[in-house]
Design a protein around this motif. Structure first.
Motif, PDB file in Angstrom:
ATOM      1  N   PHE A  84       0.559  -0.947   0.224  1.00 40.10           N
ATOM      2  CA  PHE A  84       0.003   0.256   0.394  1.00 40.10           C
ATOM      3  C   PHE A  84       1.140   1.480   0.003  1.00 40.10           C
ATOM      4  O   PHE A  84       1.351   1.397   0.858  1.00 40.10           O
ATOM      5  CB  PHE A  84      -0.986  -0.189   1.386  1.00 40.10           C
ATOM      6  N   PRO A  96       0.763   4.849  -0.458  1.00 36.79           N
ATOM      7  CA  PRO A  96       0.777   6.415  -0.052  1.00 36.79           C
ATOM      8  C   PRO A  96       2.063   7.598  -0.175  1.00 36.79           C
ATOM      9  O   PRO A  96       2.629   7.104   0.599  1.00 36.79           O
ATOM     10  CB  PRO A  96      -0.150   6.953   0.852  1.00 36.79           C
ATOM     11  N   GLU A  97       1.533   8.401  -0.386  1.00 40.70           N
ATOM     12  CA  GLU A  97       2.563   9.655  -0.424  1.00 40.70           C
ATOM     13  C   GLU A  97       2.219  10.064   1.126  1.00 40.70           C
ATOM     14  O   GLU A  97       1.299  10.403   0.896  1.00 40.70           O
ATOM     15  CB  GLU A  97       2.580  10.536  -1.044  1.00 40.70           C
ATOM     16  N   HIS A 115      -8.125   8.808   3.323  1.00 44.18           N
ATOM     17  CA  HIS A 115      -9.396   9.404   3.135  1.00 44.18           C
ATOM     18  C   HIS A 115      -9.392   7.653   2.956  1.00 44.18           C
ATOM     19  O   HIS A 115      -9.133   6.746   3.173  1.00 44.18           O
ATOM     20  CB  HIS A 115      -9.575  10.039   2.827  1.00 44.18           C
ATOM     21  N   GLY A 152     -11.305   6.592   0.768  1.00 42.63           N
ATOM     22  CA  GLY A 152     -10.486   5.559  -0.739  1.00 42.63           C
ATOM     23  C   GLY A 152      -9.200   5.525  -0.110  1.00 42.63           C
ATOM     24  O   GLY A 152      -9.738   3.939  -1.016  1.00 42.63           O
ATOM     25  N   HIS A 153      -8.813   5.407   0.096  1.00 39.47           N
ATOM     26  CA  HIS A 153      -8.004   5.438   0.833  1.00 39.47           C
ATOM     27  C   HIS A 153      -8.198   3.426   1.716  1.00 39.47           C
ATOM     28  O   HIS A 153      -7.780   2.290   1.086  1.00 39.47           O
ATOM     29  CB  HIS A 153      -6.401   5.767   1.874  1.00 39.47           C
ATOM     30  N   THR A 194      -4.683   2.676  -8.786  1.00 45.74           N
ATOM     31  CA  THR A 194      -6.063   2.812  -9.396  1.00 45.74           C
ATOM     32  C   THR A 194      -6.100   2.991 -10.835  1.00 45.74           C
ATOM     33  O   THR A 194      -5.354   3.682 -10.832  1.00 45.74           O
ATOM     34  CB  THR A 194      -6.700   4.133  -8.501  1.00 45.74           C
ATOM     35  N   ARG A 240     -11.218   3.247  -8.496  1.00 43.19           N
ATOM     36  CA  ARG A 240     -11.177   4.292  -7.389  1.00 43.19           C
ATOM     37  C   ARG A 240     -12.764   4.018  -6.820  1.00 43.19           C
ATOM     38  O   ARG A 240     -13.749   3.933  -6.583  1.00 43.19           O
ATOM     39  CB  ARG A 240     -11.444   5.869  -7.530  1.00 43.19           C
ATOM     40  N   LEU A 241     -12.344   4.445  -5.186  1.00 42.62           N
ATOM     41  CA  LEU A 241     -13.733   5.006  -4.738  1.00 42.62           C
ATOM     42  C   LEU A 241     -13.863   5.947  -4.304  1.00 42.62           C
ATOM     43  O   LEU A 241     -13.372   7.431  -4.353  1.00 42.62           O
ATOM     44  CB  LEU A 241     -13.676   4.154  -3.275  1.00 42.62           C
ATOM     45  N   SER A 260      -9.625  13.479  -2.729  1.00 44.00           N
ATOM     46  CA  SER A 260      -8.222  13.804  -2.990  1.00 44.00           C
ATOM     47  C   SER A 260      -7.620  14.547  -1.721  1.00 44.00           C
ATOM     48  O   SER A 260      -8.010  15.889  -0.779  1.00 44.00           O
ATOM     49  CB  SER A 260      -8.075  14.176  -4.281  1.00 44.00           C
ATOM     50  N   LYS A 261      -6.230  14.192  -1.513  1.00 45.08           N
ATOM     51  CA  LYS A 261      -5.495  14.889  -0.092  1.00 45.08           C
ATOM     52  C   LYS A 261      -5.713  16.264  -0.465  1.00 45.08           C
ATOM     53  O   LYS A 261      -6.152  16.748   0.446  1.00 45.08           O
ATOM     54  CB  LYS A 261      -4.440  13.501   0.319  1.00 45.08           C
TER      55      LYS A 261
HETATM   56  P1  ATP Z   1      -4.538  11.886  -3.083  1.00 43.21           P
HETATM   57  O1  ATP Z   1      -5.324  12.224  -5.090  1.00 43.21           O
HETATM   58  O2  ATP Z   1      -5.835  11.165  -1.761  1.00 43.21           O
HETATM   59  O3  ATP Z   1      -3.689  11.923  -2.488  1.00 43.21           O
HETATM   60  P2  ATP Z   1      -3.894   9.512  -4.387  1.00 43.21           P
HETATM   61  O4  ATP Z   1      -4.140   8.595  -5.390  1.00 43.21           O
HETATM   62  O5  ATP Z   1      -2.477  10.492  -4.486  1.00 43.21           O
HETATM   63  O6  ATP Z   1      -4.426   9.653  -3.864  1.00 43.21           O
HETATM   64  P3  ATP Z   1      -2.225   7.928  -2.839  1.00 43.21           P
HETATM   65  O7  ATP Z   1      -2.289   8.388  -1.584  1.00 43.21           O
HETATM   66  O8  ATP Z   1      -0.668   8.675  -3.508  1.00 43.21           O
HETATM   67  O9  ATP Z   1      -3.006   8.589  -3.222  1.00 43.21           O
HETATM   68  O10 ATP Z   1      -1.953   5.944  -2.847  1.00 43.21           O
HETATM   69  C1  ATP Z   1      -2.065   5.337  -2.253  1.00 43.21           C
HETATM   70  C2  ATP Z   1      -2.706   4.325  -2.738  1.00 43.21           C
HETATM   71  O11 ATP Z   1      -3.621   4.280  -2.711  1.00 43.21           O
HETATM   72  C3  ATP Z   1      -2.364   4.025  -4.207  1.00 43.21           C
HETATM   73  O12 ATP Z   1      -2.476   3.076  -3.957  1.00 43.21           O
HETATM   74  C4  ATP Z   1      -4.140   4.708  -4.756  1.00 43.21           C
HETATM   75  O13 ATP Z   1      -4.147   4.410  -5.590  1.00 43.21           O
HETATM   76  C5  ATP Z   1      -4.970   4.397  -3.419  1.00 43.21           C
HETATM   77  N1  ATP Z   1      -6.303   5.405  -3.701  1.00 43.21           N
HETATM   78  C6  ATP Z   1      -6.185   6.923  -3.594  1.00 43.21           C
HETATM   79  N2  ATP Z   1      -7.036   7.441  -3.266  1.00 43.21           N
HETATM   80  C7  ATP Z   1      -8.533   5.927  -3.842  1.00 43.21           C
HETATM   81  C8  ATP Z   1      -9.682   6.120  -3.575  1.00 43.21           C
HETATM   82  N3  ATP Z   1     -10.358   6.655  -4.109  1.00 43.21           N
HETATM   83  N4  ATP Z   1     -10.334   4.800  -3.900  1.00 43.21           N
HETATM   84  C9  ATP Z   1      -9.407   3.821  -3.858  1.00 43.21           C
HETATM   85  N5  ATP Z   1      -7.703   4.146  -4.069  1.00 43.21           N
HETATM   86  C10 ATP Z   1      -7.339   4.665  -3.635  1.00 43.21           C
END
Ligand code: ATP
Ligand code: MG
Length: 583
Positions: free
Chosen positions: A54, A56-57, A63, A65-66, A252, A283-284, A292-293
């Motif tokens: 998993f 994340p940055e 959230h 979605g994560h 995603t 994505r959820l 999004s963050k």
């Molecule tokens: P954000 O846009 O919220 O920063 P991101 O896609 O940049 O989200 P990261 O924190 O970089 O997210 O990624 C962590 C993991 O979570 C990634 O593999 C990403 O694909 C997944 N992820 C992020 N948002 C969702 C979502 N809404 N539904 C499902 N998986 C998600």
């Protein structure tokens, strides 16, 4: 995965929403990713190993979605006796922070998964750099002096082929020297980039000589000042997967186009083991919120919410503070499943999982949000009686509690009308109701203020109705809640509405903030609660009878603060019903 073996029933079906991983015995059909993992196992691909991550940055907190991605990655690994690691994708020094990294690990643990010792892409910076030199030597990467704008314009678009950079044909020797100078800090930000040398006419735009390194003279929260060139997502991701031994790299759908590049890099490098495989899923998205963050950060920076743990946000720390149990979030994720089509789920569906959980487990208590005083004129002066009330009728083992009852009560202002319309069955002059766990109560008279507003009700009770029924068989049509005015404690209660009025904020290219709801929080500072509620542990959730589920805040304050987690009405069932009627 720890302690996830709950079996919260799916709303409206009475069936269990838990997936095969929740050990409830009712397996749901495997999603396309799980099918693929099973097929890989049968074919002996990856030597039968399953390893996910998993990634994340650390530029914000997680959230919901994560949570979908966490449940999928940790879930798939657990189902196959495999490994899932938390890896911080910390390739961009701007905005990343150790506090976010710590918080993300906490969020994962709260959700019910073991984050273990986190890995970091920055641990691989040296290896990535070595591999970059390898590509340069092979003539597969070059240093480009063009600025970001020129590079972007030179890429062309779907109908126009890209044009080669004037620096594209530098010799490997020259490129190697320049790359080393980049690393050594001889150039300013944006002066040069390293690009992969692939194909400027490739139908996939991402393959038109993508950038691998950019120059950023910026401190990194882990690497400090060791680096002034930072890898792009594409240059770091697949290689990090390969270094760790990831087999199934789940991401995603917006990364679908990146898969070709992911494979290209891995094909060109002397990898330590099997090549990982990227698979994309939807994505959820949830209605009435943003996910999004970056969008969440903008709400926080703009002062529209209080912080990452504001109970109105879909962040895991916001939902936790709001009283969402991790079991309900996991059950929701299992229920919506994993597919390849992006869509938006109704927030009411998530709420129904939360309600179903609390209906089973939350203790019942009484609280009055907008108090109206009741004086019982025939109550023996000064007498106090302890009434027994069930803690949770859904779960008799939770027993009963004592609630003090006296001649002066608070009831809900809404439960009285001086001139009731038809179908209002609660208290009114001359009308009798039942008090929850108390007696029948009749309103004999009202005391009103100068503007005719009702200040106080003069009532009488029937001492023969302490068992909840009248021995003479007369009926009442409503039961209302109350607290004893002489025993009640004061509390602050936060009620919440949707954070965004539009189901899909920002649809059709509009600014999501256009539908921000300024009334998304209503603070009631003079609520009256039964005294036992002072003992409710911070962080736990109770049902205020007839009002909903409320989470006690963890912050110490002058008086307790409760957040309404969710109301009692099953709005999801109503949505389903309307759909069933073709509305
Ligand atoms: P954000 O846009 O919220 O920063 P991101 O896609 O940049 O989200 P990261 O924190 O970089 O997210 O990624 C962590 C993991 O979570 C990634 O593999 C990403 O694909 C997944 N992820 C992020 N948002 C969702 C979502 N809404 N539904 C499902 N998986 C998600
Ligand atoms: Mg991101």
């Amino acid at each position: 995965m720890s302690g996830a073996a709950d079996a919260t029933p799916e709303p409206g079906t009475g069936a269990t929403a838990a997936g095969a991983d929740e050990g409830t015995g009712r397996a749901r059909p495997l999603d396309f990713i799980r099918k693929q993992v099973v097929a890989d196992g049968e074919a002996g691909t990856f030597g039968g190993r399953v390893q996910t991550r998993f990634p994340p940055e650390p530029n914000g907190f997680l959230h919901i979605g994560h949570a979908k991605s966490v449940c999928l990655n940790f879930g798939v690994a657990a189902e196959h006796g495999g490994i899932c690691r938390l890896r911080f994708d910390d390739t961009n020094p701007a905005g990343e922070d150790a506090a976010y990294a710590r918080g993300i690990a906490e969020d994962i643990a709260w959700l019910g998964f073991d984050p273990g010792v986190p890995l970091h892409t920055s641990e691989y910076f040296e290896q990535l750099y070595e591999w970059a030199e390898h590509l340069v030597v092979q003539g597969l990467a070059y240093v480009d002096d063009q600025d970001a704008e020129t590079i972007s314009a030179g890429r062309g678009d779907f109908t126009t082929p890209g044009v080669a950079s004037p620096w594209r044909d530098r010799s490997p020797t020259e490129n190697l020297a320049l790359l080393r100078d980049m690393r050594a800090g001889r150039f300013g930000d944006g002066e040069k980039v390293l690009r992969a040398r692939i194909d400027m006419t490739h139908p996939n735009m991402l393959m038109r000589d993508p950038v691998m390194y950019r120059i950023r003279h910026a401190g990194h929260f882990r690497a400090g000042d060791a680096w002034c060139i930072y890898p792009t997502y594409d240059w770091a991701h697949g290689q990090s997967d390969a270094i760790e031994g990831v087999t199934h790299s789940l991401c995603t759908l917006e990364f679908e186009g990146n898969r070709q590049l992911y494979d290209w890099y891995l094909d060109k490098l002397p990898l330590p083991g099997d090549r990982p495989r990227q698979t994309e899923f939807a994505r959820l998205n949830l209605t009435h919120t943003v996910m999004s963050k970056r969008a969440l950060g903008a709400l926080i920076d703009g002062g529209l919410v209080d912080g990452w743990d504001d109970p109105r946000l879909p962040t895991l720390r916001g939902l936790r503070r709001r009283g969402y149990p991790p079991e309900a979030i996991r059950a929701f994720c299992a229920h919506i499943g994993v597919a390849r089509v992006n869509g938006t789920h109704e927030i009411e569906l998530l709420e129904s999982f939360v309600r179903t959980h609390h209906n089973r487990f939350a203790q019942r208590r009484m609280a009055v949000l907008r108090p109206l005083e009741v004086v019982i004129d025939n109550w023996p002066g000064g007498h106090v009686e302890c009434r027994r009330a069930p803690n949770n009728p859904e779960n008799p083992a939770d027993g009963t509690r004592e609630v003090p009852f006296s001649g002066r009560l608070w009831i809900e202002r809404d439960d009285f009308m001086i001139d009731p319309p038809r179908k209002f069955y609660r208290l009114a002059p001359g009308r009798e109701v039942r008090l929850r766990a108390g007696y029948f109560l009749r309103c004999d008279d009202t005391e009103t203020g100068p503007d005719g507003e009702v200040l106080r009700l003069r009532c009488s009770y029937d001492p023969t109705t302490g068992g909840g029924q009248a021995p003479d068989g007369r009926k009442v049509r409503a039961t209302i809640h109350w607290v004893s005015a002489d025993h009640a404690a004061d509390a602050t209660v936060a009620l919440y509405d949707r954070l965004f009025g539009d189901p899909v904020p920002g649809a059709d290219g509009r600014d999501p903030l256009e539908s921000y709801n300024p009334d998304s929080r209503e603070l009631i500072t003079a609520a009256k609660i039964e005294p036992g509620l002072l003992e409710t542990p911070p962080g736990s959730v109770v049902q205020f009878e007839r009002l909903g589920y409320f989470a006690r805040d963890t912050a110490p304050g002058e008086q307790p603060l409760f957040h309404r987690t969710v109301g009692l009405r099953d709005e999801w069932a109503n949505i389903q019903k309307r759909r069933g009627q073709g509305a």
